[in-house]
Design an enzyme around this catalytic site. Structure first.
Site, PDB file in Angstrom:
ATOM      1  N   CYS A   1      31.369   0.917  20.659  1.00 59.80           N
ATOM      2  CA  CYS A   1      32.363   1.855  19.778  1.00 59.80           C
ATOM      3  C   CYS A   1      31.927   2.119  18.613  1.00 59.80           C
ATOM      4  O   CYS A   1      32.167   3.360  17.822  1.00 59.80           O
ATOM      5  CB  CYS A   1      33.808   1.074  19.743  1.00 59.80           C
ATOM      6  SG  CYS A   1      34.476   0.746  21.466  1.00 59.80           S
TER       7      CYS A   1
ATOM      8  N   CYS B   1      33.994  -2.691  20.803  1.00 59.13           N
ATOM      9  CA  CYS B   1      32.698  -3.296  20.833  1.00 59.13           C
ATOM     10  C   CYS B   1      31.828  -2.666  20.173  1.00 59.13           C
ATOM     11  O   CYS B   1      31.981  -1.663  19.413  1.00 59.13           O
ATOM     12  CB  CYS B   1      32.397  -3.191  22.514  1.00 59.13           C
ATOM     13  SG  CYS B   1      31.719  -1.758  23.069  1.00 59.13           S
TER      14      CYS B   1
ATOM     15  N   LYS C   1      11.476 -22.940  17.193  1.00 51.26           N
ATOM     16  CA  LYS C   1      12.620 -22.701  16.281  1.00 51.26           C
ATOM     17  C   LYS C   1      14.004 -23.365  16.875  1.00 51.26           C
ATOM     18  O   LYS C   1      14.614 -24.100  16.178  1.00 51.26           O
ATOM     19  CB  LYS C   1      12.984 -21.165  16.057  1.00 51.26           C
ATOM     20  CG  LYS C   1      11.939 -20.578  14.995  1.00 51.26           C
ATOM     21  CD  LYS C   1      12.509 -19.427  14.496  1.00 51.26           C
ATOM     22  CE  LYS C   1      11.423 -18.652  13.364  1.00 51.26           C
ATOM     23  NZ  LYS C   1      11.842 -17.432  13.059  1.00 51.26           N
TER      24      LYS C   1
ATOM     25  N   ASN D   1       9.058 -17.505   7.376  1.00 54.40           N
ATOM     26  CA  ASN D   1      10.420 -17.753   7.506  1.00 54.40           C
ATOM     27  C   ASN D   1      10.978 -18.406   6.317  1.00 54.40           C
ATOM     28  O   ASN D   1      12.228 -18.763   6.348  1.00 54.40           O
ATOM     29  CB  ASN D   1      10.495 -18.489   8.786  1.00 54.40           C
ATOM     30  CG  ASN D   1       9.838 -17.862  10.190  1.00 54.40           C
ATOM     31  OD1 ASN D   1       9.297 -18.387  11.040  1.00 54.40           O
ATOM     32  ND2 ASN D   1       9.865 -16.459   9.899  1.00 54.40           N
ATOM     33  N   LEU D   2      10.170 -19.488   5.803  1.00 54.62           N
ATOM     34  CA  LEU D   2      11.156 -20.464   4.860  1.00 54.62           C
ATOM     35  C   LEU D   2      11.743 -20.065   3.760  1.00 54.62           C
ATOM     36  O   LEU D   2      12.489 -20.536   3.124  1.00 54.62           O
ATOM     37  CB  LEU D   2       9.666 -21.648   4.350  1.00 54.62           C
ATOM     38  CG  LEU D   2       8.880 -22.198   5.568  1.00 54.62           C
ATOM     39  CD1 LEU D   2       7.945 -23.317   5.003  1.00 54.62           C
ATOM     40  CD2 LEU D   2       9.977 -22.795   6.562  1.00 54.62           C
TER      41      LEU D   2
ATOM     42  N   ASP E   1      16.332 -19.445  21.257  1.00 55.25           N
ATOM     43  CA  ASP E   1      15.408 -18.637  20.297  1.00 55.25           C
ATOM     44  C   ASP E   1      14.040 -18.940  21.081  1.00 55.25           C
ATOM     45  O   ASP E   1      13.706 -20.075  21.318  1.00 55.25           O
ATOM     46  CB  ASP E   1      15.262 -19.090  18.824  1.00 55.25           C
ATOM     47  CG  ASP E   1      14.457 -18.090  18.032  1.00 55.25           C
ATOM     48  OD1 ASP E   1      15.063 -17.912  17.058  1.00 55.25           O
ATOM     49  OD2 ASP E   1      13.482 -17.865  18.141  1.00 55.25           O
TER      50      ASP E   1
ATOM     51  N   ASP F   1      17.304 -10.594  15.626  1.00 52.73           N
ATOM     52  CA  ASP F   1      16.824  -9.672  14.671  1.00 52.73           C
ATOM     53  C   ASP F   1      16.327  -8.444  15.001  1.00 52.73           C
ATOM     54  O   ASP F   1      15.561  -7.971  14.726  1.00 52.73           O
ATOM     55  CB  ASP F   1      15.682 -10.397  13.609  1.00 52.73           C
ATOM     56  CG  ASP F   1      14.548 -11.022  14.387  1.00 52.73           C
ATOM     57  OD1 ASP F   1      14.562 -10.762  15.775  1.00 52.73           O
ATOM     58  OD2 ASP F   1      13.370 -11.163  13.913  1.00 52.73           O
TER      59      ASP F   1
ATOM     60  N   CYS G   1      13.521  -7.799   9.607  1.00 55.85           N
ATOM     61  CA  CYS G   1      13.545  -8.439   8.321  1.00 55.85           C
ATOM     62  C   CYS G   1      12.015  -8.768   7.831  1.00 55.85           C
ATOM     63  O   CYS G   1      11.496  -8.430   6.615  1.00 55.85           O
ATOM     64  CB  CYS G   1      13.846 -10.120   8.480  1.00 55.85           C
ATOM     65  SG  CYS G   1      15.484  -9.912   8.597  1.00 55.85           S
TER      66      CYS G   1
HETATM   67 ZN   LIG Z   1      33.450  -0.143  22.961  1.00 57.46          ZN
END
Ligand SMILES: [Zn+2]
Length: 360
Positions: free
Chosen positions: A167, A164, A79, A63-64, A55, A123, A180
């Site tokens: 798909c 995957c 982080k 964030n907390l 990260d 994220d 977020c």
């Molecule tokens: Zn696929």
């Protein structure tokens, strides 16, 4: 076998053999945000032998609410490093490697090939698609999770054995998709989603076991508004642009470099002649702002109700530094060339002003 894991290996689905496989497991967690913070302690507690967490972000106060590996003492720390410290304290018998960087084309191959299972705790869609495509190319199972507002999804992708990401969703959403920090998110739902991802990792490490069925090819969807969850089948698509071609032909796309250059308060003060753009909402601006700043609420920028002032360079700030990233994307489309973002937002500026007035 350590009594640390006694409650776990007496489970018939795991047993001593399963525990040994968990201990030999190498797991890469991409992101130490909300999902990573929920996944990681359960992996460490379960005794996953090697955990790597990557990260490039630092801990801030917003964030907390959901990133439960961190506390006030972690503010401003990388982080990955803060998470690793907490995990080592939780379980000193395992190896934890923090990487304070962004997953990119230079490091993705080495990282994926040196781990058995990959967990997506990122994220942003650019990283999610990079991880997912790379997992197909380098043949690694991916425990995928997302939370948007009050809705969550978890599934397992494993090329050759199931679908995957492409798909299911052939293309990453385009435009300014709020993450977020911008759209809002229910912390407890993030925790639940990450816990489910951790369970899927454990199941993948234990392998075939009586009475366990993983989420490979099955998508778990939860709506926290009514508490309903359901599991639906996801099928591999023969014409999938990623898993439908030979792995060697899969071309990975780099997550775009951030258009925003982060600066601290001292650097921002040195740019006194630059326009300062406050992208918080109007009520937040009215409650206090950097003197001389111009209010450009992100919601109004996104909806096109307002346009930024003409210019090519600026300092943007918000409350935590997060909204600035979305604002910077928009400013870039208005031909801004040099966009600096104030790390820590208005509180960092105010704290510096307070300490300055205390000292003088
Ligand atoms: Zn696929």
């Amino acid at each position: 076998m350590s009594d640390r894991y006694a409650k776990q290996f007496i489970l018939p689905e795991i047993g001593p053999d399963g525990q040994t496989r968990i201990g030999a497991g190498r797991v890469l967690c991409v992101g130490a945000g909300g999902l990573g913070c929920a996944v990681l302690p359960y992996l460490a507690g379960a005794g996953v032998g090697q955990i790597t967490v990557i990260d490039n972000d630092r801990v801030d106060r917003t964030n907390l609410q959901r990133q439960v590996l961190f506390g006030e003492s972690s503010l401003d720390r990388p982080k990955a490093v803060a998470a690793a410290d907490r995990l080592r304290d939780l379980n000193p018998d395992i190896s934890v490697d923090p990487i304070d960087a962004r997953l990119n084309l230079d490091n993705v191959e080495v990282l994926l090939k040196s781990h058995d299972v990959i967990v997506d705790g990122s994220d942003n869609y650019a990283t999610k698609y990079l991880v997912a495509d790379a997992c197909v190319k380098f043949n690694r199972p991916l425990v995928y999770g997302t939370v948007t507002g009050m809705e969550a999804m978890v599934t397992v992708f494993y090329a050759g054995q199931g679908p995957c990401l492409r798909c299911l969703f052939p293309k990453a959403p385009t435009g300014w998709v709020p993450n977020c920090a911008e759209a809002g998110v229910l912390g407890s739902l993030v925790g639940m989603t990450g816990s489910l991802q951790a369970s899927e990792v454990i199941k993948l490490l234990v392998g075939k076991s009586t009475g366990m069925q993983g989420l490979l090819g099955r998508l778990w969807v939860m709506d926290a508004r009514d508490g309903q969850s359901r599991v639906m089948a996801v099928r591999r698509r023969a014409d999938c642009g990623t898993c439908g071609q030979p792995p060697a032909d899969i071309v990975l796309q780099s997550a775009p470099r951030p258009v925003l250059r982060e600066i601290d308060v001292t650097e921002a003060r040195a740019l006194a002649g630059w326009p300062f753009l406050d992208v918080r909402e109007r009520d937040e601006f009215a409650a206090g702002h950097i003197p001389g700043a111009h209010n450009l609420p992100l919601s109004e920028l996104q909806s096109g109700r307002i346009s930024p002032p003409a210019g090519s360079r600026c300092v943007v700030y918000c409350e935590s530094g997060v909204r600035c990233h979305t604002a910077a994307e928009i400013l870039k489309s208005f031909d801004y060339q040099d966009i600096r973002g104030l790390r820590g937002g208005l509180p960092a500026w105010q704290a510096a002003a307070d300490s300055h007035s205390t000292q003088s």
